[in-house]
Design a protein around this motif. Structure first.
Motif, PDB file in Angstrom:
ATOM      1  N   THR A   1      -0.867   7.620  -3.740  1.00  0.00           N
ATOM      2  CA  THR A   1      -0.454   9.002  -4.479  1.00  0.00           C
ATOM      3  C   THR A   1       0.424  10.244  -4.898  1.00  0.00           C
ATOM      4  O   THR A   1       0.655  10.856  -3.376  1.00  0.00           O
ATOM      5  CB  THR A   1      -1.246   8.585  -5.916  1.00  0.00           C
ATOM      6  OG1 THR A   1      -2.568   8.937  -5.409  1.00  0.00           O
ATOM      7  CG2 THR A   1      -1.390   7.432  -6.433  1.00  0.00           C
TER       8      THR A   1
ATOM      9  N   SER B   1       0.888  -0.946  -0.380  1.00  0.00           N
ATOM     10  CA  SER B   1      -0.141  -0.219   0.152  1.00  0.00           C
ATOM     11  C   SER B   1       0.757   1.033  -0.333  1.00  0.00           C
ATOM     12  O   SER B   1       1.699   1.873   1.244  1.00  0.00           O
ATOM     13  CB  SER B   1      -1.003   0.169   1.214  1.00  0.00           C
ATOM     14  OG  SER B   1      -1.785  -1.671   1.185  1.00  0.00           O
ATOM     15  N   THR B   2       0.989   1.889  -1.126  1.00  0.00           N
ATOM     16  CA  THR B   2       1.000   3.337  -1.358  1.00  0.00           C
ATOM     17  C   THR B   2       0.176   4.927  -1.506  1.00  0.00           C
ATOM     18  O   THR B   2      -0.483   4.286  -1.588  1.00  0.00           O
ATOM     19  CB  THR B   2       2.604   3.338  -2.324  1.00  0.00           C
ATOM     20  OG1 THR B   2       1.419   2.814  -3.519  1.00  0.00           O
ATOM     21  CG2 THR B   2       3.538   2.280  -2.482  1.00  0.00           C
TER      22      THR B   2
ATOM     23  N   SER C   1       6.084   2.667 -12.960  1.00  0.00           N
ATOM     24  CA  SER C   1       4.995   1.866 -12.132  1.00  0.00           C
ATOM     25  C   SER C   1       4.698   3.329 -11.487  1.00  0.00           C
ATOM     26  O   SER C   1       5.421   3.499 -10.926  1.00  0.00           O
ATOM     27  CB  SER C   1       5.399   0.348 -11.669  1.00  0.00           C
ATOM     28  OG  SER C   1       6.195   0.708 -10.715  1.00  0.00           O
ATOM     29  N   ARG C   2       3.389   2.719 -11.280  1.00  0.00           N
ATOM     30  CA  ARG C   2       2.967   3.851 -10.363  1.00  0.00           C
ATOM     31  C   ARG C   2       3.572   3.399  -9.118  1.00  0.00           C
ATOM     32  O   ARG C   2       4.050   5.122  -8.262  1.00  0.00           O
ATOM     33  CB  ARG C   2       1.505   3.609 -10.273  1.00  0.00           C
ATOM     34  CG  ARG C   2       0.271   4.949  -9.583  1.00  0.00           C
ATOM     35  CD  ARG C   2      -0.883   4.587  -9.281  1.00  0.00           C
ATOM     36  NE  ARG C   2      -1.288   3.696 -11.083  1.00  0.00           N
ATOM     37  CZ  ARG C   2      -2.628   3.379 -10.658  1.00  0.00           C
ATOM     38  NH1 ARG C   2      -3.716   3.428  -9.630  1.00  0.00           N
ATOM     39  NH2 ARG C   2      -3.320   3.062 -11.788  1.00  0.00           N
ATOM     40  N   LYS C   3       3.543   2.093  -8.206  1.00  0.00           N
ATOM     41  CA  LYS C   3       4.157   1.751  -7.499  1.00  0.00           C
ATOM     42  C   LYS C   3       5.680   3.110  -7.496  1.00  0.00           C
ATOM     43  O   LYS C   3       6.202   3.328  -5.907  1.00  0.00           O
ATOM     44  CB  LYS C   3       4.240   0.877  -6.523  1.00  0.00           C
ATOM     45  CG  LYS C   3       5.408  -0.389  -7.592  1.00  0.00           C
ATOM     46  CD  LYS C   3       5.331  -1.322  -6.624  1.00  0.00           C
ATOM     47  CE  LYS C   3       4.298  -2.228  -7.649  1.00  0.00           C
ATOM     48  NZ  LYS C   3       4.467  -2.003  -9.126  1.00  0.00           N
TER      49      LYS C   3
ATOM     50  N   LYS D   1      -3.462   9.992  -2.693  1.00  0.00           N
ATOM     51  CA  LYS D   1      -4.924   8.573  -2.630  1.00  0.00           C
ATOM     52  C   LYS D   1      -4.266   7.492  -2.593  1.00  0.00           C
ATOM     53  O   LYS D   1      -2.705   7.429  -3.320  1.00  0.00           O
ATOM     54  CB  LYS D   1      -5.513   8.783  -4.270  1.00  0.00           C
ATOM     55  CG  LYS D   1      -6.557   9.757  -4.569  1.00  0.00           C
ATOM     56  CD  LYS D   1      -6.994  10.413  -5.854  1.00  0.00           C
ATOM     57  CE  LYS D   1      -7.781  11.069  -6.294  1.00  0.00           C
ATOM     58  NZ  LYS D   1      -7.805  11.558  -7.366  1.00  0.00           N
ATOM     59  N   PRO D   2      -4.707   6.415  -2.478  1.00  0.00           N
ATOM     60  CA  PRO D   2      -4.029   5.173  -1.464  1.00  0.00           C
ATOM     61  C   PRO D   2      -4.173   4.444  -3.270  1.00  0.00           C
ATOM     62  O   PRO D   2      -4.673   4.385  -3.545  1.00  0.00           O
ATOM     63  CB  PRO D   2      -5.404   4.652  -1.189  1.00  0.00           C
ATOM     64  CG  PRO D   2      -7.066   4.916  -1.388  1.00  0.00           C
ATOM     65  CD  PRO D   2      -6.362   6.510  -1.555  1.00  0.00           C
ATOM     66  N   HIS D   3      -2.701   3.729  -2.591  1.00  0.00           N
ATOM     67  CA  HIS D   3      -2.949   2.465  -4.215  1.00  0.00           C
ATOM     68  C   HIS D   3      -2.556   1.279  -3.899  1.00  0.00           C
ATOM     69  O   HIS D   3      -1.235   1.396  -2.087  1.00  0.00           O
ATOM     70  CB  HIS D   3      -1.893   3.421  -5.088  1.00  0.00           C
ATOM     71  CG  HIS D   3      -1.096   2.753  -6.302  1.00  0.00           C
ATOM     72  ND1 HIS D   3      -0.885   1.533  -6.249  1.00  0.00           N
ATOM     73  CD2 HIS D   3      -2.239   2.372  -7.436  1.00  0.00           C
ATOM     74  CE1 HIS D   3      -0.522   1.070  -7.228  1.00  0.00           C
ATOM     75  NE2 HIS D   3      -1.198   1.508  -7.683  1.00  0.00           N
ATOM     76  N   GLY D   4      -2.995   0.381  -3.913  1.00  0.00           N
ATOM     77  CA  GLY D   4      -2.550  -1.285  -3.815  1.00  0.00           C
ATOM     78  C   GLY D   4      -2.094  -1.845  -4.952  1.00  0.00           C
ATOM     79  O   GLY D   4      -1.935  -1.671  -5.547  1.00  0.00           O
ATOM     80  N   SER D   5      -0.734  -2.674  -4.376  1.00  0.00           N
ATOM     81  CA  SER D   5      -0.026  -3.811  -5.461  1.00  0.00           C
ATOM     82  C   SER D   5      -0.327  -4.686  -5.263  1.00  0.00           C
ATOM     83  O   SER D   5       0.719  -4.901  -3.929  1.00  0.00           O
ATOM     84  CB  SER D   5       0.875  -3.068  -6.171  1.00  0.00           C
ATOM     85  OG  SER D   5       1.043  -1.849  -6.602  1.00  0.00           O
TER      86      SER D   5
ATOM     87  N   ASN E   1       5.007   6.466  -6.299  1.00  0.00           N
ATOM     88  CA  ASN E   1       4.716   6.770  -5.558  1.00  0.00           C
ATOM     89  C   ASN E   1       5.511   7.250  -4.024  1.00  0.00           C
ATOM     90  O   ASN E   1       5.616   7.810  -3.087  1.00  0.00           O
ATOM     91  CB  ASN E   1       3.557   5.910  -5.234  1.00  0.00           C
ATOM     92  CG  ASN E   1       2.117   6.058  -5.760  1.00  0.00           C
ATOM     93  OD1 ASN E   1       1.213   6.885  -6.654  1.00  0.00           O
ATOM     94  ND2 ASN E   1       1.068   5.207  -5.695  1.00  0.00           N
TER      95      ASN E   1
END
Length: 154
Positions: free
Chosen positions: A24, A21-22, A52-54, A28-32, A57
Motif C-alpha cells: 500500500t 501481493s502488493t 480496487s485497492r490492488k 503495508k502488505p496487501h494480498g488479493s 497499490n
C-alpha cells in the motif's frame, strides 16, 4: 533444469487463480486472490477494477509477488516482477479473450468483473523478474533439489 522449467510452466498454466501481493501507499502488505492467464515466458495477465485497492497499490508500488500453490499435491510457484496496466488495444485484445475465458470457466459462479464496463477495468501485466518453483513430490533430498530458480530465458 529444462524439466523443472517445463513442469513449472505447466503448473502455472493449468491453474487459473493465485495470490497477488502488493504494498500500500503507507508500506503495508496487501494480498488479493486473482484469476489469471499466463504465457510461455511466465508473464501473468489479470483484470481488476480501476477503483480496487490492488490497482491503487500498483500505481504507487509496481513491484509485486505472485504465488500459486496447492495442498493436495505439494507444489508451488512464486513469481516476483513488475506490474503495469496494458494500454494499447492490440495488447489488451491479445490477452482479453483468454482472461474472459478464465473468468467465466465456472458455469455456476464467475467473477462479476465480467459484467462491468471496460472503462472501469484494467488488464494488468506482471513482467517476471524471478521465478521460483517448489516441487515437494520429488524423491530427492535437500532443498536444492526441491526449490529451483527457473531461468526466464530458454
Amino acid at each position: 533444469m529444462a524439466d523443472a522449467r517445463t513442469a513449472a510452466l505447466a503448473f502455472l498454466k493449468e491453474h487459473q487463480a493465485g495470490v497477488l501481493s502488493t504494498v500500500t501507499s503507507d508500506d503495508k502488505p496487501h494480498g488479493s486472490a486473482i484469476y489469471y492467464v499466463a504465457d510461455d515466458a511466465f508473464n501473468i495477465f489479470f483484470v481488476t477494477l480501476k477503483t480496487s485497492r490492488k490497482f491503487a497499490n500498483l500505481q504507487e508500488h509496481p513491484a509485486v509477488a505472485f504465488t500459486v500453490g496447492r495442498q493436495d499435491v505439494p507444489q508451488t510457484i512464486q513469481i516476483e516482477g513488475v506490474a503495469s496496466a496494458l494500454q494499447h488495444p492490440e495488447e489488451i485484445g491479445a490477452h482479453g479473450m483468454d482472461l474472459m475465458k478464465a473468468l467465466t470457466s465456472n458455469s455456476r459462479y464467475y467473477a462479476p468483473i465480467t459484467k462491468l464496463d471496460n472503462d472501469a477495468t484494467a488488464i494488468i501485466w506482471i513482467q517476471p523478474k524471478s521465478v521460483r518453483w517448489a516441487d515437494y513430490t520429488t524423491n530427492a533430498s535437500g532443498t536444492e533439489n526441491v526449490i529451483i530458480d527457473i531461468p526466464l530465458t530458454v
